[in-house]
Design a protein around this motif. Sequence first.
Motif, PDB file in Angstrom:
ATOM      1  N   PRO A   1      45.649  36.919  62.226  1.00 28.84           N
ATOM      2  CA  PRO A   1      45.519  38.353  62.508  1.00 28.84           C
ATOM      3  C   PRO A   1      45.983  39.161  61.303  1.00 28.84           C
ATOM      4  CG  PRO A   1      47.411  37.446  63.639  1.00 28.84           C
ATOM      5  CD  PRO A   1      46.672  36.277  63.062  1.00 28.84           C
ATOM      6  N   PRO A   2      45.565  40.420  61.201  1.00 31.05           N
ATOM      7  CA  PRO A   2      45.976  41.240  60.060  1.00 31.05           C
ATOM      8  C   PRO A   2      47.491  41.452  60.061  1.00 31.05           C
ATOM      9  CG  PRO A   2      44.110  42.215  61.203  1.00 31.05           C
ATOM     10  CD  PRO A   2      44.606  41.107  62.089  1.00 31.05           C
ATOM     11  N   LEU A   3      48.054  41.457  58.894  1.00 32.28           N
ATOM     12  CA  LEU A   3      49.485  41.746  58.720  1.00 32.28           C
ATOM     13  C   LEU A   3      49.599  43.095  58.033  1.00 32.28           C
ATOM     14  CD1 LEU A   3      52.441  40.744  58.888  1.00 32.28           C
ATOM     15  CD2 LEU A   3      52.119  39.773  56.601  1.00 32.28           C
ATOM     16  N   ARG A   4      50.520  43.907  58.554  1.00 31.63           N
ATOM     17  CA  ARG A   4      50.673  45.236  57.952  1.00 31.63           C
ATOM     18  C   ARG A   4      51.036  45.106  56.474  1.00 31.63           C
ATOM     19  NH1 ARG A   4      54.959  48.138  61.685  1.00 31.63           N
ATOM     20  NH2 ARG A   4      55.932  46.113  61.309  1.00 31.63           N
ATOM     21  N   ARG A   5      50.376  45.926  55.685  1.00 30.97           N
ATOM     22  CA  ARG A   5      50.616  45.887  54.252  1.00 30.97           C
ATOM     23  C   ARG A   5      51.929  46.569  53.883  1.00 30.97           C
ATOM     24  NH1 ARG A   5      45.951  45.111  50.878  1.00 30.97           N
ATOM     25  NH2 ARG A   5      44.142  44.526  52.128  1.00 30.97           N
ATOM     26  N   ARG A   6      52.483  47.345  54.809  1.00 31.57           N
ATOM     27  CA  ARG A   6      53.727  48.037  54.488  1.00 31.57           C
ATOM     28  C   ARG A   6      54.808  46.992  54.193  1.00 31.57           C
ATOM     29  NH1 ARG A   6      55.685  52.313  58.776  1.00 31.57           N
ATOM     30  NH2 ARG A   6      53.635  53.147  58.168  1.00 31.57           N
ATOM     31  N   GLY A   7      55.532  47.209  53.151  1.00 34.31           N
ATOM     32  CA  GLY A   7      56.591  46.283  52.738  1.00 34.31           C
ATOM     33  C   GLY A   7      56.138  45.249  51.712  1.00 34.31           C
ATOM     34  N   TRP A   8      54.844  45.206  51.385  1.00 29.51           N
ATOM     35  CA  TRP A   8      54.309  44.255  50.394  1.00 29.51           C
ATOM     36  C   TRP A   8      53.758  45.028  49.199  1.00 29.51           C
ATOM     37  CZ3 TRP A   8      55.448  39.309  51.212  1.00 29.51           C
ATOM     38  CH2 TRP A   8      55.694  38.888  52.514  1.00 29.51           C
ATOM     39  N   ASP A   9      53.970  44.499  48.048  1.00 26.46           N
ATOM     40  CA  ASP A   9      53.464  45.157  46.837  1.00 26.46           C
ATOM     41  C   ASP A   9      51.961  44.929  46.673  1.00 26.46           C
ATOM     42  OD1 ASP A   9      56.023  45.968  46.270  1.00 26.46           O
ATOM     43  OD2 ASP A   9      56.448  44.274  44.930  1.00 26.46           O
ATOM     44  N   LYS A  10      51.512  43.695  46.932  1.00 25.03           N
ATOM     45  CA  LYS A  10      50.098  43.378  46.784  1.00 25.03           C
ATOM     46  C   LYS A  10      49.679  42.423  47.903  1.00 25.03           C
ATOM     47  CE  LYS A  10      49.466  43.836  41.761  1.00 25.03           C
ATOM     48  NZ  LYS A  10      49.052  43.130  40.523  1.00 25.03           N
ATOM     49  N   VAL A  11      48.422  42.555  48.312  1.00 25.69           N
ATOM     50  CA  VAL A  11      47.784  41.602  49.218  1.00 25.69           C
ATOM     51  C   VAL A  11      46.416  41.288  48.607  1.00 25.69           C
ATOM     52  CG1 VAL A  11      46.942  41.116  51.516  1.00 25.69           C
ATOM     53  CG2 VAL A  11      48.995  42.505  51.208  1.00 25.69           C
ATOM     54  N   VAL A  12      46.209  40.052  48.144  1.00 27.77           N
ATOM     55  CA  VAL A  12      44.963  39.661  47.492  1.00 27.77           C
ATOM     56  C   VAL A  12      44.421  38.418  48.180  1.00 27.77           C
ATOM     57  CG1 VAL A  12      45.498  40.692  45.270  1.00 27.77           C
ATOM     58  CG2 VAL A  12      46.266  38.370  45.766  1.00 27.77           C
ATOM     59  N   GLU A  13      43.099  38.224  48.095  1.00 26.87           N
ATOM     60  CA  GLU A  13      42.440  37.082  48.687  1.00 26.87           C
ATOM     61  C   GLU A  13      41.441  36.502  47.687  1.00 26.87           C
ATOM     62  OE1 GLU A  13      40.585  38.110  52.339  1.00 26.87           O
ATOM     63  OE2 GLU A  13      42.464  38.244  53.466  1.00 26.87           O
ATOM     64  N   ALA A  14      41.197  35.211  47.840  1.00 24.76           N
ATOM     65  CA  ALA A  14      40.197  34.528  47.013  1.00 24.76           C
ATOM     66  C   ALA A  14      39.803  33.240  47.705  1.00 24.76           C
ATOM     67  CB  ALA A  14      40.739  34.245  45.607  1.00 24.76           C
TER      68      ALA A  14
ATOM     69  N   TYR B   1      50.342  37.438  50.027  1.00 26.37           N
ATOM     70  CA  TYR B   1      51.179  38.629  50.176  1.00 26.37           C
ATOM     71  C   TYR B   1      52.343  38.469  49.199  1.00 26.37           C
ATOM     72  CZ  TYR B   1      48.784  39.233  54.683  1.00 26.37           C
ATOM     73  OH  TYR B   1      47.852  39.389  55.687  1.00 26.37           O
ATOM     74  N   THR B   2      52.594  39.452  48.403  1.00 33.14           N
ATOM     75  CA  THR B   2      53.661  39.329  47.424  1.00 33.14           C
ATOM     76  C   THR B   2      54.454  40.621  47.302  1.00 33.14           C
ATOM     77  OG1 THR B   2      54.167  38.830  45.110  1.00 33.14           O
ATOM     78  CG2 THR B   2      52.098  39.976  45.541  1.00 33.14           C
ATOM     79  N   ARG B   3      55.734  40.471  47.128  1.00 30.16           N
ATOM     80  CA  ARG B   3      56.650  41.553  46.778  1.00 30.16           C
ATOM     81  C   ARG B   3      57.761  40.946  45.945  1.00 30.16           C
ATOM     82  NH1 ARG B   3      57.955  41.639  52.751  1.00 30.16           N
ATOM     83  NH2 ARG B   3      59.826  40.349  53.023  1.00 30.16           N
ATOM     84  N   GLU B   4      58.663  41.765  45.479  1.00 27.60           N
ATOM     85  CA  GLU B   4      59.718  41.285  44.578  1.00 27.60           C
ATOM     86  C   GLU B   4      60.546  40.205  45.262  1.00 27.60           C
ATOM     87  OE1 GLU B   4      63.473  43.487  43.233  1.00 27.60           O
ATOM     88  OE2 GLU B   4      62.018  43.903  41.636  1.00 27.60           O
ATOM     89  N   GLY B   5      60.448  38.974  44.728  1.00 25.73           N
ATOM     90  CA  GLY B   5      61.258  37.866  45.213  1.00 25.73           C
ATOM     91  C   GLY B   5      60.671  37.122  46.381  1.00 25.73           C
ATOM     92  N   VAL B   6      59.487  37.519  46.922  1.00 26.30           N
ATOM     93  CA  VAL B   6      58.915  36.858  48.090  1.00 26.30           C
ATOM     94  C   VAL B   6      57.414  36.730  47.893  1.00 26.30           C
ATOM     95  CG1 VAL B   6      58.570  36.910  50.583  1.00 26.30           C
ATOM     96  CG2 VAL B   6      60.705  37.780  49.586  1.00 26.30           C
TER      97      VAL B   6
END
Length: 553
Positions: free
Chosen positions: A488-501, A538-543
């Motif tokens: 299911p979709p995860l809220r983008r709030r709290g993440w710096d980037k969300v990319v797919e490939a 999903y990526t943010r600083e340290g995660v």
Amino acid sequence: MRLHRLAAAAYFAIALGSVVLGLVVGSATPAWLVTMWYPPGEAVGRSPLLPVLGGLLLLGLVNAWMFWQVLRRPAPAGGPMGRAARWLRVLLYADVVWLLIPSYLPDLVETVIGLALWVPALVLLTVVVTGSGRFFRLALLLFGLVEPVRAVMDALADDAQPLIFAIPVGVMVAGVAALVMMVMVLLAQWRDGRWSRGTLLVGVGTFASPFLVALVDALTRGSTIESIAEAMDVLYVVWLARTASELNRELNCEPRRPAPPRVPTAVTAVAAVALLMVVGPEYAPRLTYTWRSEGGMDCWLRSTPPRVADIPVHERDRAYLCSVSKPDREISDQELIGKGKAACARFAGGEPVRARPALLALLCPEVIGRRHPELLLSSAQVERQQAEERSRRREQLRREARAEDARCRDPWPALRTRFQATASYYDWDGQPYGIYDAEADTSGDAETIWDAYSAETLAVSGQLALIFTPAQDWATCVTAKALRSAPPPLRRRGWDKVVEADIVSGSGRLVMQTLSASRVRFPDLARGGPGRYRLRLYTREGVDLILVYPARR
């Protein structure tokens, strides 16, 4: 006029005329051809003319004396000669003729002919001489065969000769055996009694000729005079001819005991002075256990000195000398050892020394060990300590990694699956971590990614995906989850980037590289077997959170 006198006078007249002709035309070539019997080299033209012509004139006089001795008629026989004595005389005269005739045959052929003449003559000589015991004659024969064996090995094998004759020690042994053989032959002739004092003195003079050549070589350093001096070595030929000429007494005749041959005092003094000039003072004496071969291969070819515990006690001085000696400095072994001992004494007194303690440990391990006990360890002990240190370091890294892994948390705990793992990843040098097909060759995919490198966080090509994290001084917590269907979709709030490939798995196994030193094992991320998968990051600083699931058709 008898033949030997006529030949000697004629030869000397021709030699004298060639020297005069050389003075007239300003070249030593005519005199060189007459006296040396082979064409001169280039060095003759560069040498001063008068010294060369003077040496050639002296050589012509020596050659004339040689012809006088060789062409003399044999002495009248005291009785019928035995068969062995007659064959010995024939072989000796044949050897003289062979030595006097210039030869241009191959070296192997010349060696075979020379040995075919000398070895049977030596055997017959041990049979013919009287006054010496059987053991003496057997020893004479054995010593006389050493040099022929060496010559045969040298001619047949060339560079692949046996080890005993390939090293300088073997060559020296062969030379010593030849000298001992000559001494025993002269002693046997003196005991026999049929040879004159002049013949024995000529035989003794054969010992002086090598020293004369070495002396001239040392004084002239390879000039034309050295070649002339080598050509004057005709005493051996004269000795062979006189030995054959005076072989005139039957074996059953009672040998007479002549007075011992006496060498004039002046001759002895000159020979002793010449020998001292050739040998020279020992300005760099060597210890008996550090005798060095020409190639210096008895020393260790290493950049660091050997460890004292690896060297036997009786070899430590030698190891020290091999470590401190330099080919461009002529310093005696005793001086080097003395300097090392003095440095040990200063080191024990707390004074500064320039020598390295690792070198001094070879001379005074008990002194060096008080302040540097690690230098007394053997290589095996040092290797064992280093292995233990590496093992401790690896265990420390694993403990630290486990602690880092324990601080990492699942960023989406509500999405649970048995196929997931979390680990810490340090990016010290900007290197990415990857997900790839376990059984595929991804080298081409890696080249494609790096050739098209950009600032993207996720880069995918074929069966390889690389995730780039920002360089930082702390670990990145990476969580990877393998799913059977799209999450299911995860809220983008709290993440710096969300990319797919998309990533392809031809074998049906997608693996995550090992990230942590604690060796956390990630599961197979390809839940649906071979095919195409969707990789969401999903990526943010340290995660970092990675979701892998089959892509829709």
